[in-house]
Design a protein around this motif. Structure first.
Motif, PDB file in Angstrom:
ATOM      1  N   ILE A 145       0.703  -1.325  -0.069  1.00 27.86           N
ATOM      2  CA  ILE A 145      -0.146   0.209   0.038  1.00 27.86           C
ATOM      3  C   ILE A 145       0.994   1.163   0.057  1.00 27.86           C
ATOM      4  O   ILE A 145       0.677   2.109  -0.885  1.00 27.86           O
ATOM      5  N   ARG A 146       2.007   1.387   0.927  1.00 25.39           N
ATOM      6  CA  ARG A 146       2.893   2.485   0.914  1.00 25.39           C
ATOM      7  C   ARG A 146       3.481   2.481  -0.431  1.00 25.39           C
ATOM      8  O   ARG A 146       3.882   3.817  -0.967  1.00 25.39           O
ATOM      9  N   HIS A 147       3.922   1.464  -1.081  1.00 25.46           N
ATOM     10  CA  HIS A 147       4.698   1.680  -2.314  1.00 25.46           C
ATOM     11  C   HIS A 147       3.542   2.100  -3.453  1.00 25.46           C
ATOM     12  O   HIS A 147       3.975   3.108  -4.166  1.00 25.46           O
ATOM     13  N   TYR A 148       2.344   1.587  -3.328  1.00 26.66           N
ATOM     14  CA  TYR A 148       1.291   2.237  -4.326  1.00 26.66           C
ATOM     15  C   TYR A 148       1.497   3.654  -4.301  1.00 26.66           C
ATOM     16  O   TYR A 148       1.293   4.245  -5.426  1.00 26.66           O
ATOM     17  N   GLU A 149       1.336   4.137  -3.061  1.00 22.53           N
ATOM     18  CA  GLU A 149       1.308   5.481  -2.688  1.00 22.53           C
ATOM     19  C   GLU A 149       2.440   6.454  -3.001  1.00 22.53           C
ATOM     20  O   GLU A 149       2.534   7.404  -3.970  1.00 22.53           O
ATOM     21  N   ALA A 150       3.679   5.801  -2.993  1.00 22.99           N
ATOM     22  CA  ALA A 150       4.915   6.359  -3.313  1.00 22.99           C
ATOM     23  C   ALA A 150       5.111   6.702  -4.715  1.00 22.99           C
ATOM     24  O   ALA A 150       5.767   7.554  -5.450  1.00 22.99           O
ATOM     25  N   ILE A 151       4.802   5.501  -5.534  1.00 29.77           N
ATOM     26  CA  ILE A 151       4.620   5.683  -6.867  1.00 29.77           C
ATOM     27  C   ILE A 151       3.307   6.512  -7.771  1.00 29.77           C
ATOM     28  O   ILE A 151       3.514   6.529  -8.957  1.00 29.77           O
ATOM     29  N   GLY A 152       2.539   6.690  -6.923  1.00 31.20           N
ATOM     30  CA  GLY A 152       1.556   7.572  -7.443  1.00 31.20           C
ATOM     31  C   GLY A 152       0.244   6.791  -7.979  1.00 31.20           C
ATOM     32  O   GLY A 152      -0.571   7.438  -8.599  1.00 31.20           O
ATOM     33  N   LEU A 153       0.366   5.551  -7.728  1.00 33.88           N
ATOM     34  CA  LEU A 153      -1.060   4.730  -8.145  1.00 33.88           C
ATOM     35  C   LEU A 153      -1.950   5.007  -7.042  1.00 33.88           C
ATOM     36  O   LEU A 153      -3.252   4.336  -7.482  1.00 33.88           O
ATOM     37  N   LEU A 154      -1.784   5.256  -5.870  1.00 36.43           N
ATOM     38  CA  LEU A 154      -2.745   5.445  -5.064  1.00 36.43           C
ATOM     39  C   LEU A 154      -2.652   7.076  -4.248  1.00 36.43           C
ATOM     40  O   LEU A 154      -1.566   7.348  -4.045  1.00 36.43           O
ATOM     41  N   PRO A 155      -3.874   7.721  -4.223  1.00 35.01           N
ATOM     42  CA  PRO A 155      -3.660   8.942  -3.751  1.00 35.01           C
ATOM     43  C   PRO A 155      -3.341   9.128  -2.465  1.00 35.01           C
ATOM     44  O   PRO A 155      -3.635   7.969  -1.646  1.00 35.01           O
ATOM     45  N   GLN A 156      -2.352   9.991  -2.057  1.00 36.05           N
ATOM     46  CA  GLN A 156      -1.885   9.874  -0.478  1.00 36.05           C
ATOM     47  C   GLN A 156      -3.209   9.821   0.444  1.00 36.05           C
ATOM     48  O   GLN A 156      -4.138  10.650   0.186  1.00 36.05           O
ATOM     49  N   ALA A 157      -3.190   9.141   1.417  1.00 33.64           N
ATOM     50  CA  ALA A 157      -4.229   8.930   2.157  1.00 33.64           C
ATOM     51  C   ALA A 157      -4.257  10.162   3.296  1.00 33.64           C
ATOM     52  O   ALA A 157      -3.418  10.940   3.464  1.00 33.64           O
ATOM     53  N   LYS A 158      -5.573  10.401   3.791  1.00 28.86           N
ATOM     54  CA  LYS A 158      -5.678  11.473   4.674  1.00 28.86           C
ATOM     55  C   LYS A 158      -5.175  10.813   5.824  1.00 28.86           C
ATOM     56  O   LYS A 158      -4.689   9.732   6.124  1.00 28.86           O
ATOM     57  N   ARG A 159      -4.779  12.003   6.796  1.00 29.65           N
ATOM     58  CA  ARG A 159      -4.008  11.514   8.044  1.00 29.65           C
ATOM     59  C   ARG A 159      -4.658  11.651   9.478  1.00 29.65           C
ATOM     60  O   ARG A 159      -5.359  12.583   9.495  1.00 29.65           O
ATOM     61  N   GLN A 160      -4.916  10.748  10.161  1.00 29.82           N
ATOM     62  CA  GLN A 160      -5.148  11.080  11.562  1.00 29.82           C
ATOM     63  C   GLN A 160      -3.925  10.960  12.653  1.00 29.82           C
ATOM     64  O   GLN A 160      -3.425   9.962  12.868  1.00 29.82           O
ATOM     65  N   GLY A 161      -3.500  12.049  12.858  1.00 29.69           N
ATOM     66  CA  GLY A 161      -2.159  11.984  13.631  1.00 29.69           C
ATOM     67  C   GLY A 161      -1.135  11.626  12.662  1.00 29.69           C
ATOM     68  O   GLY A 161      -0.933  12.087  11.571  1.00 29.69           O
ATOM     69  N   ARG A 162      -0.575  10.616  13.107  1.00 30.77           N
ATOM     70  CA  ARG A 162       0.699  10.008  12.094  1.00 30.77           C
ATOM     71  C   ARG A 162       0.096   8.681  11.447  1.00 30.77           C
ATOM     72  O   ARG A 162       0.860   8.183  10.618  1.00 30.77           O
ATOM     73  N   TYR A 163      -1.094   8.503  11.359  1.00 34.40           N
ATOM     74  CA  TYR A 163      -1.596   7.286  10.889  1.00 34.40           C
ATOM     75  C   TYR A 163      -2.317   7.650   9.495  1.00 34.40           C
ATOM     76  O   TYR A 163      -2.932   8.714   9.705  1.00 34.40           O
ATOM     77  N   ARG A 164      -2.168   6.857   8.801  1.00 35.81           N
ATOM     78  CA  ARG A 164      -2.804   6.876   7.401  1.00 35.81           C
ATOM     79  C   ARG A 164      -4.366   6.513   7.497  1.00 35.81           C
ATOM     80  O   ARG A 164      -4.527   5.357   8.267  1.00 35.81           O
ATOM     81  N   VAL A 165      -5.285   7.086   6.996  1.00 35.35           N
ATOM     82  CA  VAL A 165      -6.646   6.668   7.440  1.00 35.35           C
ATOM     83  C   VAL A 165      -7.145   6.677   5.760  1.00 35.35           C
ATOM     84  O   VAL A 165      -7.082   7.396   4.945  1.00 35.35           O
ATOM     85  N   TYR A 166      -7.736   5.108   5.492  1.00 30.70           N
ATOM     86  CA  TYR A 166      -8.497   5.108   4.247  1.00 30.70           C
ATOM     87  C   TYR A 166      -9.761   4.818   4.269  1.00 30.70           C
ATOM     88  O   TYR A 166     -10.368   4.277   5.302  1.00 30.70           O
ATOM     89  N   ASP A 167     -10.596   5.090   3.254  1.00 39.07           N
ATOM     90  CA  ASP A 167     -12.154   4.776   3.089  1.00 39.07           C
ATOM     91  C   ASP A 167     -12.109   3.972   2.170  1.00 39.07           C
ATOM     92  O   ASP A 167     -11.606   3.381   1.437  1.00 39.07           O
ATOM     93  N   GLU A 168     -13.714   3.522   1.824  1.00 35.91           N
ATOM     94  CA  GLU A 168     -13.967   2.323   0.970  1.00 35.91           C
ATOM     95  C   GLU A 168     -13.549   2.599  -0.503  1.00 35.91           C
ATOM     96  O   GLU A 168     -13.136   1.694  -1.311  1.00 35.91           O
ATOM     97  N   ARG A 169     -13.371   3.798  -0.845  1.00 33.24           N
ATOM     98  CA  ARG A 169     -12.801   4.357  -2.217  1.00 33.24           C
ATOM     99  C   ARG A 169     -11.611   3.783  -2.884  1.00 33.24           C
ATOM    100  O   ARG A 169     -11.438   3.519  -3.707  1.00 33.24           O
ATOM    101  N   TYR A 170     -10.635   3.524  -1.562  1.00 32.29           N
ATOM    102  CA  TYR A 170      -9.197   3.258  -1.948  1.00 32.29           C
ATOM    103  C   TYR A 170      -9.324   1.746  -2.385  1.00 32.29           C
ATOM    104  O   TYR A 170      -8.383   1.355  -3.132  1.00 32.29           O
ATOM    105  N   ILE A 171     -10.389   1.062  -1.731  1.00 39.40           N
ATOM    106  CA  ILE A 171     -10.282  -0.495  -2.026  1.00 39.40           C
ATOM    107  C   ILE A 171     -10.620  -0.660  -3.703  1.00 39.40           C
ATOM    108  O   ILE A 171      -9.772  -1.546  -4.145  1.00 39.40           O
ATOM    109  N   GLU A 172     -11.088  -0.103  -4.334  1.00 38.76           N
ATOM    110  CA  GLU A 172     -11.489  -0.143  -5.694  1.00 38.76           C
ATOM    111  C   GLU A 172     -10.376   0.000  -6.475  1.00 38.76           C
ATOM    112  O   GLU A 172      -9.917  -0.791  -7.410  1.00 38.76           O
ATOM    113  N   THR A 173      -9.562   0.893  -5.901  1.00 45.82           N
ATOM    114  CA  THR A 173      -8.159   1.517  -6.634  1.00 45.82           C
ATOM    115  C   THR A 173      -7.351   0.085  -6.824  1.00 45.82           C
ATOM    116  O   THR A 173      -6.773  -0.070  -7.589  1.00 45.82           O
ATOM    117  N   VAL A 174      -7.206  -0.206  -5.519  1.00 38.35           N
ATOM    118  CA  VAL A 174      -6.369  -1.355  -5.174  1.00 38.35           C
ATOM    119  C   VAL A 174      -6.633  -2.746  -6.094  1.00 38.35           C
ATOM    120  O   VAL A 174      -5.972  -3.511  -6.539  1.00 38.35           O
TER     121      VAL A 174
END
Length: 118
Positions: free
Chosen positions: A17-46
């Motif tokens: 997941i981090r790799h997909y974000e790093a290469i631009g295949l996944l949009p950067q996740a929103k953050r809650q503190g230092r944690y990435r937070v994903y919603d259902e929309r990310y699932i379709e992309t992966v």
């Protein structure tokens, strides 16, 4: 959901997941503190990325197909259609080549059957 739950739901690792974000295949996740937070929309992309990989596309090829596209959630439809069309053409060419080789094997077998070779 945090990255651990997200990765389990899509059947991959947090590293992927981090790799997909790093290469631009996944949009950067929103953050809650230092944690990435994903919603259902990310699932379709992966799921789309993994399907493309199962069809023989490398991440680099997927990324190249997506260049210039604004990836928010899900790969752009025109990207998917282009990729599928290209892959279909490649597979048809491979099938034709295999069919040709099978025909050559049959011809060679017939030749061997007719010859007096030991």
């Amino acid at each position: 959901m945090f990255i651990g739950e997200f990765s389990k739901r899509v059947g991959t690792t947090t590293k992927t997941i981090r790799h997909y974000e790093a290469i631009g295949l996944l949009p950067q996740a929103k953050r809650q503190g230092r944690y990435r937070v994903y919603d259902e929309r990310y699932i379709e992309t992966v799921k789309q990325i993994r399907l493309a990989q199962s069809l023989g596309f490398s991440l680099n090829q997927i990324k190249q197909l997506c260049q210039g596209a604004n990836i928010n959630y899900g790969l752009p439809k025109h990207v998917l259609l282009t990729a599928l069309s290209e892959r279909e053409t490649q597979l048809k060419a491979q099938i034709a080549k295999c069919q040709q080789q099978l025909n050559e094997i049959k011809s060679f077998n017939l030749l061997l059957e007719k010859s007096n070779c030991a």
